[in-house]
Design a protein around this motif. Structure first.
Motif, PDB file in Angstrom:
ATOM      1  N   PRO A  79       0.811  -1.224   0.000  1.00  0.00           N
ATOM      2  CA  PRO A  79       0.000   0.000   0.000  1.00  0.00           C
ATOM      3  C   PRO A  79       0.847   1.279   0.000  1.00  0.00           C
ATOM      4  O   PRO A  79       0.463   2.287  -0.609  1.00  0.00           O
ATOM      5  N   ILE A  80       1.997   1.235   0.652  1.00  0.00           N
ATOM      6  CA  ILE A  80       2.896   2.393   0.676  1.00  0.00           C
ATOM      7  C   ILE A  80       3.458   2.643  -0.717  1.00  0.00           C
ATOM      8  O   ILE A  80       3.497   3.784  -1.204  1.00  0.00           O
ATOM      9  N   LEU A  81       3.862   1.578  -1.385  1.00  0.00           N
ATOM     10  CA  LEU A  81       4.392   1.711  -2.740  1.00  0.00           C
ATOM     11  C   LEU A  81       3.317   2.209  -3.704  1.00  0.00           C
ATOM     12  O   LEU A  81       3.593   3.021  -4.592  1.00  0.00           O
ATOM     13  N   LYS A  82       2.117   1.719  -3.518  1.00  0.00           N
ATOM     14  CA  LYS A  82       1.021   2.169  -4.381  1.00  0.00           C
ATOM     15  C   LYS A  82       0.768   3.657  -4.193  1.00  0.00           C
ATOM     16  O   LYS A  82       0.502   4.386  -5.162  1.00  0.00           O
ATOM     17  N   GLN A  83       0.905   4.113  -2.963  1.00  0.00           N
ATOM     18  CA  GLN A  83       0.669   5.534  -2.670  1.00  0.00           C
ATOM     19  C   GLN A  83       1.741   6.419  -3.292  1.00  0.00           C
ATOM     20  O   GLN A  83       1.432   7.443  -3.917  1.00  0.00           O
ATOM     21  N   VAL A  84       3.009   6.039  -3.130  1.00  0.00           N
ATOM     22  CA  VAL A  84       4.075   6.878  -3.709  1.00  0.00           C
ATOM     23  C   VAL A  84       4.071   6.784  -5.230  1.00  0.00           C
ATOM     24  O   VAL A  84       4.398   7.759  -5.921  1.00  0.00           O
ATOM     25  N   LYS A  85       3.677   5.646  -5.759  1.00  0.00           N
ATOM     26  CA  LYS A  85       3.595   5.516  -7.212  1.00  0.00           C
ATOM     27  C   LYS A  85       2.526   6.441  -7.773  1.00  0.00           C
ATOM     28  O   LYS A  85       2.743   7.119  -8.793  1.00  0.00           O
ATOM     29  N   ALA A  86       1.364   6.484  -7.107  1.00  0.00           N
ATOM     30  CA  ALA A  86       0.294   7.376  -7.553  1.00  0.00           C
ATOM     31  C   ALA A  86       0.716   8.835  -7.481  1.00  0.00           C
ATOM     32  O   ALA A  86       0.333   9.656  -8.321  1.00  0.00           O
ATOM     33  N   GLU A  87       1.527   9.167  -6.489  1.00  0.00           N
ATOM     34  CA  GLU A  87       1.935  10.555  -6.288  1.00  0.00           C
ATOM     35  C   GLU A  87       3.065  10.983  -7.208  1.00  0.00           C
ATOM     36  O   GLU A  87       3.100  12.133  -7.671  1.00  0.00           O
ATOM     37  N   PHE A  88       3.993  10.079  -7.500  1.00  0.00           N
ATOM     38  CA  PHE A  88       5.221  10.489  -8.186  1.00  0.00           C
ATOM     39  C   PHE A  88       5.375   9.949  -9.607  1.00  0.00           C
ATOM     40  O   PHE A  88       6.291  10.381 -10.314  1.00  0.00           O
ATOM     41  N   ALA A  89       4.523   9.021 -10.044  1.00  0.00           N
ATOM     42  CA  ALA A  89       4.692   8.455 -11.388  1.00  0.00           C
ATOM     43  C   ALA A  89       4.609   9.538 -12.461  1.00  0.00           C
ATOM     44  O   ALA A  89       5.371   9.530 -13.439  1.00  0.00           O
ATOM     45  N   SER A  90       3.711  10.487 -12.287  1.00  0.00           N
ATOM     46  CA  SER A  90       3.557  11.554 -13.279  1.00  0.00           C
ATOM     47  C   SER A  90       4.756  12.489 -13.299  1.00  0.00           C
ATOM     48  O   SER A  90       4.957  13.239 -14.257  1.00  0.00           O
ATOM     49  N   LYS A  91       5.565  12.435 -12.232  1.00  0.00           N
ATOM     50  CA  LYS A  91       6.764  13.284 -12.152  1.00  0.00           C
ATOM     51  C   LYS A  91       8.024  12.548 -12.600  1.00  0.00           C
ATOM     52  O   LYS A  91       9.114  13.093 -12.509  1.00  0.00           O
ATOM     53  N   GLY A  92       7.841  11.293 -13.044  1.00  0.00           N
ATOM     54  CA  GLY A  92       8.984  10.567 -13.601  1.00  0.00           C
ATOM     55  C   GLY A  92       9.480   9.403 -12.768  1.00  0.00           C
ATOM     56  O   GLY A  92      10.539   8.836 -13.071  1.00  0.00           O
ATOM     57  N   LEU A  93       8.744   8.993 -11.735  1.00  0.00           N
ATOM     58  CA  LEU A  93       9.172   7.851 -10.925  1.00  0.00           C
ATOM     59  C   LEU A  93       8.746   6.547 -11.589  1.00  0.00           C
ATOM     60  O   LEU A  93       7.602   6.385 -12.005  1.00  0.00           O
ATOM     61  N   VAL A  94       9.677   5.609 -11.659  1.00  0.00           N
ATOM     62  CA  VAL A  94       9.414   4.281 -12.206  1.00  0.00           C
ATOM     63  C   VAL A  94       9.673   3.259 -11.106  1.00  0.00           C
ATOM     64  O   VAL A  94      10.718   3.310 -10.437  1.00  0.00           O
ATOM     65  N   LEU A  95       8.740   2.344 -10.899  1.00  0.00           N
ATOM     66  CA  LEU A  95       8.886   1.295  -9.901  1.00  0.00           C
ATOM     67  C   LEU A  95       9.268  -0.009 -10.598  1.00  0.00           C
ATOM     68  O   LEU A  95       8.566  -0.470 -11.499  1.00  0.00           O
ATOM     69  N   VAL A  96      10.395  -0.581 -10.174  1.00  0.00           N
ATOM     70  CA  VAL A  96      10.873  -1.857 -10.715  1.00  0.00           C
ATOM     71  C   VAL A  96      10.933  -2.840  -9.561  1.00  0.00           C
ATOM     72  O   VAL A  96      11.483  -2.522  -8.505  1.00  0.00           O
ATOM     73  N   ALA A  97      10.376  -4.041  -9.758  1.00  0.00           N
ATOM     74  CA  ALA A  97      10.220  -4.973  -8.635  1.00  0.00           C
ATOM     75  C   ALA A  97      10.872  -6.321  -8.924  1.00  0.00           C
ATOM     76  O   ALA A  97      10.193  -7.291  -9.291  1.00  0.00           O
ATOM     77  N   PRO A  98      12.183  -6.437  -8.736  1.00  0.00           N
ATOM     78  CA  PRO A  98      12.838  -7.734  -8.943  1.00  0.00           C
ATOM     79  C   PRO A  98      12.446  -8.738  -7.859  1.00  0.00           C
ATOM     80  O   PRO A  98      12.225  -8.372  -6.701  1.00  0.00           O
ATOM     81  N   THR A  99      12.370  -9.986  -8.240  1.00  0.00           N
ATOM     82  CA  THR A  99      12.176 -11.063  -7.281  1.00  0.00           C
ATOM     83  C   THR A  99      13.030 -12.246  -7.712  1.00  0.00           C
ATOM     84  O   THR A  99      13.765 -12.174  -8.693  1.00  0.00           O
ATOM     85  N   GLN A 100      12.935 -13.354  -6.962  1.00  0.00           N
ATOM     86  CA  GLN A 100      13.685 -14.546  -7.317  1.00  0.00           C
ATOM     87  C   GLN A 100      12.917 -15.784  -6.867  1.00  0.00           C
ATOM     88  O   GLN A 100      11.952 -15.695  -6.118  1.00  0.00           O
ATOM     89  N   ARG A 101      13.377 -16.935  -7.344  1.00  0.00           N
ATOM     90  CA  ARG A 101      12.796 -18.198  -6.906  1.00  0.00           C
ATOM     91  C   ARG A 101      13.518 -18.689  -5.655  1.00  0.00           C
ATOM     92  O   ARG A 101      14.700 -18.435  -5.467  1.00  0.00           O
ATOM     93  N   TYR A 102      12.776 -19.434  -4.834  1.00  0.00           N
ATOM     94  CA  TYR A 102      13.336 -19.980  -3.598  1.00  0.00           C
ATOM     95  C   TYR A 102      13.233 -21.509  -3.542  1.00  0.00           C
ATOM     96  O   TYR A 102      13.688 -22.114  -2.567  1.00  0.00           O
TER      97      TYR A 102
END
Length: 298
Positions: free
Chosen positions: A192-215
């Protein structure tokens, strides 16, 4: 079974129970600030059973506890003792012989505490040098990301961001990397925190990249095939990260090693010039994350 056999079995069961419980016992004592009791418990266990991996993990908790209360001499003593005994143990067994075994936890913690003691004494450059030496020793093992994490904590901010495998960061954009795991409750709580900052800053040029891995496992299933785990990761993404983690999934263990993401979540903020402005293992609050993004974009 005869009486002698029954007695031997009872003795073995008691020994196994004690071995399984020494780490829990020490952690419980430390949570009550019973430092002497925790130390005595480790010493008694060692006299009875030797320097087992469980004893070494328990000893590493003593090092971490002393570091937390800024008793640096004792923290270093426990860390060095744990490391020395672990090194001796590694002459007889591989570090990662058993999945989730105590020995890697003990070695990783000992290295981490030793480096932090150096930093506390004003020897930051020496700490980084020490960690890089340990990284060379343990490259390719399960503790490589943990050592890299500590190197990054001391030296990555203000430096060019390492290139990610499997994706390219958009040029001229501020990027927030969110290293997450499908099993991680703290990662889900961060959504929810990431969703909030994404909504606020995406229009200003913020890109969210979410790497993960297998376990190698999912939910209550062990040793699953990569294709099965990939489907499960996608399922978790849809269920918990809708509107946050979008686009093709970046599933790559090398990215976790490179960025030292032994803690999930790990968040890394990279400015428009490709410079790391924040390296943050663990959860972060909305006000703190918002402030760091605002500063990076100014």
């Amino acid at each position: 079974m005869n009486r002698a056999g029954t007695a031997a079995l009872i003795s073995l069961c008691a020994a196994l129970s004690l071995a399984a419980g020494i780490v829990d016992d020490v952690q419980a004592r430390l949570s009550r600030n019973d430092f002497s009791g925790a130390s005595n418990a480790v010493q008694a266990y060692r006299r009875a059973h030797g320097a087992t991996p469980e004893m070494l993990e328990a000893s590493s908790w003593l090092a971490r506890a002393e570091l937390a209360r800024k008793n640096f001499a004792e923290a270093e003593r426990y860390a060095q003792d744990t490391y020395s005994l672990s090194t001796a143990a590694l002459k007889k067994r591989a570090l990662d012989r058993d999945p989730n075994a105590p020995l890697p936890l003990a070695v990783g913690a000992a290295i981490e505490v030793e480096a932090n003691v150096m930093v506390a004494r004003g020897e930051r450059a020496s700490a980084v040098g020490y960690l890089r030496g340990e990284l060379t020793k343990f490259r390719g093992t399960s503790i490589q990301p943990r050592i890299q994490k500590n190197i990054n904590l001391l030296s990555l901010e203000g430096k060019p961001a390492p290139a990610l495998e499997g994706t390219v960061l958009p040029a001229g954009k501020t990027a927030l990397l969110f290293f997450w795991a499908h099993w991680c409750p703290d990662c889900k709580a961060e959504a929810p925190i990431l969703k909030q900052v994404k909504a606020e800053f995406a229009s200003k040029g913020l890109v969210l990249v979410a790497p993960t891995q297998r376990y190698g496992y999912i939910a209550d299933q062990e040793n699953v095939a990569p294709t099965v785990e990939n489907r499960y990761i996608e399922q978790v993404r849809r269920q918990f990260y809708a509107g946050v983690v979008e686009g093709p999934l970046v599933v790559n263990e090398q990215n976790f090693r490179l960025y030292g993401a032994s803690t999930t979540p790990t968040l890394v903020l990279i400015d428009r010039k490709g410079i790391v402005r924040m390296y943050h293992p663990g959860a972060i609050s909305y006000p703190e994350l918002r402030a760091r993004i605002s500063a990076a974009m100014s």
